[in-house]
Design a protein around this motif. Structure first.
Motif, PDB file in Angstrom:
ATOM      1  N   ILE A 203       3.335  36.993 -18.919  1.00 52.42           N
ATOM      2  CA  ILE A 203       3.390  38.245 -19.672  1.00 52.42           C
ATOM      3  C   ILE A 203       2.363  38.143 -20.795  1.00 52.42           C
ATOM      4  N   GLU A 204       1.211  38.758 -20.568  1.00 56.78           N
ATOM      5  CA  GLU A 204       0.092  38.638 -21.491  1.00 56.78           C
ATOM      6  C   GLU A 204      -0.064  39.847 -22.405  1.00 56.78           C
ATOM      7  N   SER A 205       0.737  40.870 -22.235  1.00 53.77           N
ATOM      8  CA  SER A 205       0.594  42.075 -23.038  1.00 53.77           C
ATOM      9  C   SER A 205       0.682  41.748 -24.522  1.00 53.77           C
ATOM     10  N   ARG A 206      -0.284  42.257 -25.285  1.00 61.67           N
ATOM     11  CA  ARG A 206      -0.264  42.024 -26.730  1.00 61.67           C
ATOM     12  C   ARG A 206       0.889  42.759 -27.395  1.00 61.67           C
ATOM     13  N   MET A 207       1.551  43.660 -26.658  1.00 64.21           N
ATOM     14  CA  MET A 207       2.691  44.389 -27.208  1.00 64.21           C
ATOM     15  C   MET A 207       3.991  43.601 -27.102  1.00 64.21           C
ATOM     16  N   CYS A 208       3.971  42.512 -26.339  1.00 64.09           N
ATOM     17  CA  CYS A 208       5.192  41.712 -26.170  1.00 64.09           C
ATOM     18  C   CYS A 208       5.615  41.095 -27.496  1.00 64.09           C
ATOM     19  N   ILE A 209       6.892  41.279 -27.866  1.00 69.78           N
ATOM     20  CA  ILE A 209       7.413  40.746 -29.127  1.00 69.78           C
ATOM     21  C   ILE A 209       8.354  39.561 -28.888  1.00 69.78           C
ATOM     22  N   SER A 210       8.339  39.036 -27.660  1.00 72.91           N
ATOM     23  CA  SER A 210       9.126  37.844 -27.324  1.00 72.91           C
ATOM     24  C   SER A 210      10.603  37.992 -27.666  1.00 72.91           C
ATOM     25  N   CYS A 211      11.147  39.191 -27.453  1.00 70.26           N
ATOM     26  CA  CYS A 211      12.554  39.428 -27.784  1.00 70.26           C
ATOM     27  C   CYS A 211      13.506  38.843 -26.746  1.00 70.26           C
ATOM     28  N   MET A 212      12.991  38.463 -25.590  1.00 71.25           N
ATOM     29  CA  MET A 212      13.734  37.815 -24.503  1.00 71.25           C
ATOM     30  C   MET A 212      14.688  38.742 -23.755  1.00 71.25           C
ATOM     31  N   ARG A 213      14.628  40.027 -24.009  1.00 65.93           N
ATOM     32  CA  ARG A 213      15.564  40.926 -23.334  1.00 65.93           C
ATOM     33  C   ARG A 213      15.300  41.007 -21.842  1.00 65.93           C
ATOM     34  N   CYS A 214      14.026  40.909 -21.465  1.00 63.93           N
ATOM     35  CA  CYS A 214      13.715  40.916 -20.035  1.00 63.93           C
ATOM     36  C   CYS A 214      14.288  39.684 -19.349  1.00 63.93           C
ATOM     37  N   ILE A 215      14.280  38.566 -20.064  1.00 61.76           N
ATOM     38  CA  ILE A 215      14.837  37.329 -19.510  1.00 61.76           C
ATOM     39  C   ILE A 215      16.345  37.456 -19.344  1.00 61.76           C
ATOM     40  N   GLU A 216      16.995  37.987 -20.365  1.00 59.70           N
ATOM     41  CA  GLU A 216      18.445  38.156 -20.324  1.00 59.70           C
ATOM     42  C   GLU A 216      18.867  39.147 -19.246  1.00 59.70           C
ATOM     43  N   GLY A 217      18.050  40.164 -18.980  1.00 62.40           N
ATOM     44  CA  GLY A 217      18.431  41.204 -18.031  1.00 62.40           C
ATOM     45  C   GLY A 217      18.037  40.942 -16.595  1.00 62.40           C
TER      46      GLY A 217
END
Length: 231
Positions: A203-217
């Motif tokens: 995930i290289e998007s500069r908009m990624c804030i590393s909130c981990m929600r995609c991982i959790e979901g």
């Protein structure tokens, strides 16, 4: 509660974004007048070199506030986004970043203090905000109501500054392409509107804030934070 008693000028002592006007004013021969905020700003930039925009995902109080707004405004928020338009609109924050830097150079002052809705919201109990600040606050609330993390996506100058340091981060979210079935749940729950499915292995998007929600979901457990080895 102590912040409520501060004037906007005093509250800015602790704002990490003060690094931007401080550097701008330093170019005009003005010494750094907010050392605590400057140090915090540098530390969070360094943290981004470890995990992209982790300040935005875990530390920033504005992010927490917007998450609360998102829960309350969920029925009326836009659920679908045009991913290309979403990415292009994020450059509005770059314009704000440049405006604040140029304004600080021109005026030799903390230019963003004039319209910072965050600082003035703390001090509005005993100081009447100027009209431009009230307008900025309404824009902040409006974009946060319409879009999840709307301010973070499109308007936050410090978030954009952090994104410039995200590319070389040593830890990033990795996607196991062989496991991913492209169900797009990650896309739906991403608060920044990133097209995670189309991002590739990392995930290289500069908009990624590393909130981990995609991982959790992710039901397939195809996403995880991994050390990215540079070739």
């Amino acid at each position: 509660m102590g912040f409520v008693l501060l004037t906007p000028f005093q509250a800015h002592w602790y704002c990490p974004f003060v690094i931007t006007p401080s550097i701008a004013m330093f170019l005009r021969g003005v010494r750094i007048i907010f050392p605590v905020g400057f140090i915090l700003g540098v530390c969070f930039l360094a943290l981004t070199l470890v995990l992209p925009r982790s300040f935005c995902g875990f530390i920033c109080p504005l992010g927490t506030f917007q998450d609360l707004v998102a829960r309350a405004a969920y029925p009326i928020q836009k659920k679908r986004v045009n991913y290309q338009l979403n990415k292009k609109a994020s450059f509005l924050a770059l314009g704000i970043l440049i405006l604040i830097f140029v304004g600080a150079v021109a005026t030799k002052s903390v230019f963003c203090l004039r319209f910072c809705p965050i600082i003035w919201s703390f001090a509005s109990l005993h100081i009447i905000p100027p009209l431009i600040t009230i307008l900025a606050l309404l824009i902040f609330l409006g974009v946060s109501i319409i879009y999840r993390r709307g301010f973070c996506r499109y308007l936050c100058p410090y978030g954009f500054l952090l994104s410039l340091f995200s590319k070389p981060a040593i830890f990033k979210i990795h996607k196991n392409i062989e496991v991913c079935n492209e169900c797009r749940i990650c896309n739906q729950i991403c608060p920044m509107g990133i097209d995670v499915v189309s991002e590739g292995e990392w995930i290289e998007s500069r908009m990624c804030i590393s909130c981990m929600r995609c991982i959790e979901g992710c039901a397939k457990k195809a996403l995880k934070v991994s050390y990215k080895i540079r070739q």
